[in-house]
Design a protein around this motif. Structure first.
Motif, PDB file in Angstrom:
ATOM      1  N   PHE A   1       0.613  -1.107  -0.308  1.00  0.00           N
ATOM      2  CA  PHE A   1       0.200   0.038   0.253  1.00  0.00           C
ATOM      3  C   PHE A   1       1.065   1.587  -0.069  1.00  0.00           C
ATOM      4  CE2 PHE A   1      -2.547  -3.067   1.349  1.00  0.00           C
ATOM      5  CZ  PHE A   1      -4.298  -2.763   0.961  1.00  0.00           C
ATOM      6  N   ILE A   2      -0.010   1.925  -0.963  1.00  0.00           N
ATOM      7  CA  ILE A   2       1.119   3.465  -1.008  1.00  0.00           C
ATOM      8  C   ILE A   2       0.321   4.421  -0.796  1.00  0.00           C
ATOM      9  CG2 ILE A   2       2.152   5.102  -2.092  1.00  0.00           C
ATOM     10  CD1 ILE A   2       3.355   2.567  -4.380  1.00  0.00           C
ATOM     11  N   GLU A   3       0.636   5.494   0.130  1.00  0.00           N
ATOM     12  CA  GLU A   3      -0.522   6.964   0.579  1.00  0.00           C
ATOM     13  C   GLU A   3       0.662   7.797   0.186  1.00  0.00           C
ATOM     14  OE1 GLU A   3      -0.863   7.107   4.956  1.00  0.00           O
ATOM     15  OE2 GLU A   3      -2.508   8.708   4.506  1.00  0.00           O
ATOM     16  N   ASP A   4      -0.421   8.268  -0.422  1.00  0.00           N
ATOM     17  CA  ASP A   4       0.551  10.039  -0.693  1.00  0.00           C
ATOM     18  C   ASP A   4       0.039  10.987   0.145  1.00  0.00           C
ATOM     19  OD1 ASP A   4       0.314  12.473  -1.760  1.00  0.00           O
ATOM     20  OD2 ASP A   4      -1.161  11.948  -3.616  1.00  0.00           O
ATOM     21  N   PRO A   5       1.239  11.425   0.251  1.00  0.00           N
ATOM     22  CA  PRO A   5       0.661  11.783   1.613  1.00  0.00           C
ATOM     23  C   PRO A   5      -0.341  13.674   1.036  1.00  0.00           C
ATOM     24  CG  PRO A   5       2.896  12.149   1.314  1.00  0.00           C
ATOM     25  CD  PRO A   5       2.121  11.463   0.408  1.00  0.00           C
TER      26      PRO A   5
ATOM     27  N   ARG B   1      -0.529  -1.436  -4.471  1.00  0.00           N
ATOM     28  CA  ARG B   1       0.453  -1.927  -5.584  1.00  0.00           C
ATOM     29  C   ARG B   1       0.175  -3.123  -6.444  1.00  0.00           C
ATOM     30  NH1 ARG B   1       5.523  -4.196  -5.234  1.00  0.00           N
ATOM     31  NH2 ARG B   1       5.930  -4.697  -3.438  1.00  0.00           N
ATOM     32  N   GLY B   2       0.220  -3.290  -7.716  1.00  0.00           N
ATOM     33  CA  GLY B   2       0.296  -4.192  -8.321  1.00  0.00           C
ATOM     34  C   GLY B   2       1.516  -4.945  -8.804  1.00  0.00           C
ATOM     35  N   GLN B   3       1.343  -5.758 -10.361  1.00  0.00           N
ATOM     36  CA  GLN B   3       2.213  -6.820 -10.647  1.00  0.00           C
ATOM     37  C   GLN B   3       3.292  -5.489 -11.207  1.00  0.00           C
ATOM     38  OE1 GLN B   3      -0.955  -7.255 -14.494  1.00  0.00           O
ATOM     39  NE2 GLN B   3       1.355  -7.694 -15.012  1.00  0.00           N
ATOM     40  N   LEU B   4       4.409  -5.753 -11.160  1.00  0.00           N
ATOM     41  CA  LEU B   4       5.512  -5.036 -11.575  1.00  0.00           C
ATOM     42  C   LEU B   4       5.458  -4.469 -13.483  1.00  0.00           C
ATOM     43  CD1 LEU B   4       8.928  -4.239 -11.255  1.00  0.00           C
ATOM     44  CD2 LEU B   4       9.244  -6.416 -12.071  1.00  0.00           C
ATOM     45  N   LEU B   5       5.615  -4.089 -14.136  1.00  0.00           N
ATOM     46  CA  LEU B   5       4.966  -4.101 -15.117  1.00  0.00           C
ATOM     47  C   LEU B   5       5.772  -3.789 -16.726  1.00  0.00           C
ATOM     48  CD1 LEU B   5       2.380  -0.939 -15.308  1.00  0.00           C
ATOM     49  CD2 LEU B   5       1.800  -2.863 -15.274  1.00  0.00           C
ATOM     50  N   GLY B   6       7.169  -3.148 -15.273  1.00  0.00           N
ATOM     51  CA  GLY B   6       8.910  -3.293 -15.831  1.00  0.00           C
ATOM     52  C   GLY B   6      10.244  -2.729 -15.456  1.00  0.00           C
ATOM     53  N   LYS B   7      11.491  -2.681 -16.204  1.00  0.00           N
ATOM     54  CA  LYS B   7      12.874  -1.829 -14.844  1.00  0.00           C
ATOM     55  C   LYS B   7      12.642  -1.037 -15.636  1.00  0.00           C
ATOM     56  CE  LYS B   7      13.580  -5.996 -12.625  1.00  0.00           C
ATOM     57  NZ  LYS B   7      14.905  -6.695 -12.263  1.00  0.00           N
ATOM     58  N   GLY B   8      12.861   0.402 -15.531  1.00  0.00           N
ATOM     59  CA  GLY B   8      13.687   1.637 -15.562  1.00  0.00           C
ATOM     60  C   GLY B   8      14.905   1.443 -15.534  1.00  0.00           C
ATOM     61  N   ALA B   9      15.348   2.834 -16.098  1.00  0.00           N
ATOM     62  CA  ALA B   9      17.112   3.136 -16.084  1.00  0.00           C
ATOM     63  C   ALA B   9      17.356   3.555 -14.639  1.00  0.00           C
ATOM     64  CB  ALA B   9      17.319   4.561 -16.399  1.00  0.00           C
ATOM     65  N   PHE B  10      16.284   4.252 -13.451  1.00  0.00           N
ATOM     66  CA  PHE B  10      16.789   4.271 -12.355  1.00  0.00           C
ATOM     67  C   PHE B  10      15.809   3.327 -11.535  1.00  0.00           C
ATOM     68  CE2 PHE B  10      17.300   8.342 -13.755  1.00  0.00           C
ATOM     69  CZ  PHE B  10      19.328   8.018 -13.903  1.00  0.00           C
TER      70      PHE B  10
END
Ligand code: ADP
Length: 301
Positions: free
Chosen positions: A17-21, A29-38
């Protein structure tokens, strides 16, 4: 926050779970879609509305160097003000002690690179369909004074109903900054224009060059400048020398030639691209069926 503290994902350090403060909105949060540079990109659901997004999560620990932190901040600063039908929507961004979060429009059909991988080549009507939308998005970016600098098939995302969205503004810059930073090739753009190799800086016309590379790649299945060693490839780029795609229509070949003009000022504007015979004399489908992701679509005329 209690949810995140108690529900750590196995294997990594991210909470489910991710909260927007800022707003108190709670996301799952669900499945991994992909990996990026950072960082990594996940599917994300707003628990109160059920709306689905993609979230780019950049660990603070990955951007301790001032330079990489600046890149991520610039991507956010440029992308967060943009709103266009053919640019990946930027919903919100926030940070906590561990990560920076960018909440983006979810593009469920991945990218044009994935489609090309499955299809090997695309037909000219399809390329007109995709390019018209890419050009609409790029026109908007250029009107906002933004040079994308990394236009490539994997940065053209696709929604469920096959609408193209330009994404990944990680290498993008404002025109005036590009001027000041002339000669600086930051990151590794995929399709280097001759003026970029010559360290003369990246202009709006360098995006037009990349569009030529994208069109060539989509129609032939190969990049126009795939030669090794690198120095030889650079020489071909400088001269605008690439294998002639003989099986393409004369209109397609002519447009590619104009987009891949070695001199930036000789390349057409986006408006001129749309007026070219490749577009004006060929059929463009209004919609593409999702089966076009893996097989040649049949158009009922
Ligand atoms: P990078 O910018 O380093 O290429 P990103 O973090 O932008 O990487 O994206 C990593 C991967 O996450 C992409 O290759 C793509 O598969 C996926 N992805 C990124 N943005 C979205 C999105 N808006 N919708 C769906 N998938 C996405």
């Amino acid at each position: 926050m209690e949810h995140s503290a108690s529900r750590r994902a196995q294997g990594d350090n991210l909470s489910y779970f991710i909260e927007d403060p800022g707003t108190g909105t709670l996301y799952r949060r669900g499945q991994l879609l992909g990996k990026g540079a950072f960082g990594r990109c996940y599917k994300l659901t707003d628990t109160s509305t059920g709306k689905v997004y993609a979230v780019k999560i950049v660990p603070q620990a990955r951007i301790t160097r001032l330079e990489s932190r600046g890149k991520v901040e610039r991507e956010i600063e440029l992308h967060c003000h943009l709103s266009h039908r053919h640019v990946v929507g930027f919903h919100r961004h926030f940070a906590d002690r561990d990560n920076i979060y960018m909440i983006l429009e979810y593009c469920s059909r991945k990218s044009l690179a994935h489609i090309l991988k499955a299809r090997k080549t695309l037909t000219e009507p399809e390329v007109r369909y995709y390019l018209r939308q890419i050009i609409a998005g790029l026109r908007y970016l250029h009107q906002q004074g933004i040079i994308h600098r990394d236009l490539k098939l994997s940065n053209f995302f696709l929604t469920k109903n096959m609408q193209v969205k330009i994404g990944d503004l990680g290498l993008a810059t404002r025109d005036e900054q590009a001027g000041r930073r002339r000669g600086v090739v930051c990151g590794t753009p995929n399709y280097l224009a001759p003026e970029v190799i010559a360290k003369k800086g990246h202009s709006f016309q360098s995006d037009i060059w990349a569009l030529g590379c994208v069109m060539y790649t989509a129609l032939t299945g190969c990049s126009p400048f795939e030669i090794t060693p690198k120095q030889e490839m650079y020489q071909c780029i400088r001269e605008g020398r690439y294998p002639t795609p003989n099986h393409l229509s004369p209109g397609a070949r002519d447009l590619i030639g104009r987009l891949l003009a070695p001199s930036p000022s000789a390349r057409p504007s986006l408006e001129e691209v749309l007026e070219h015979e490749f577009f004006s004399q060929g059929f463009t489908p209004d919609k593409l069926p999702s089966r076009a992701c893996h097989s040649v679509p049949i158009f009922a005329l």
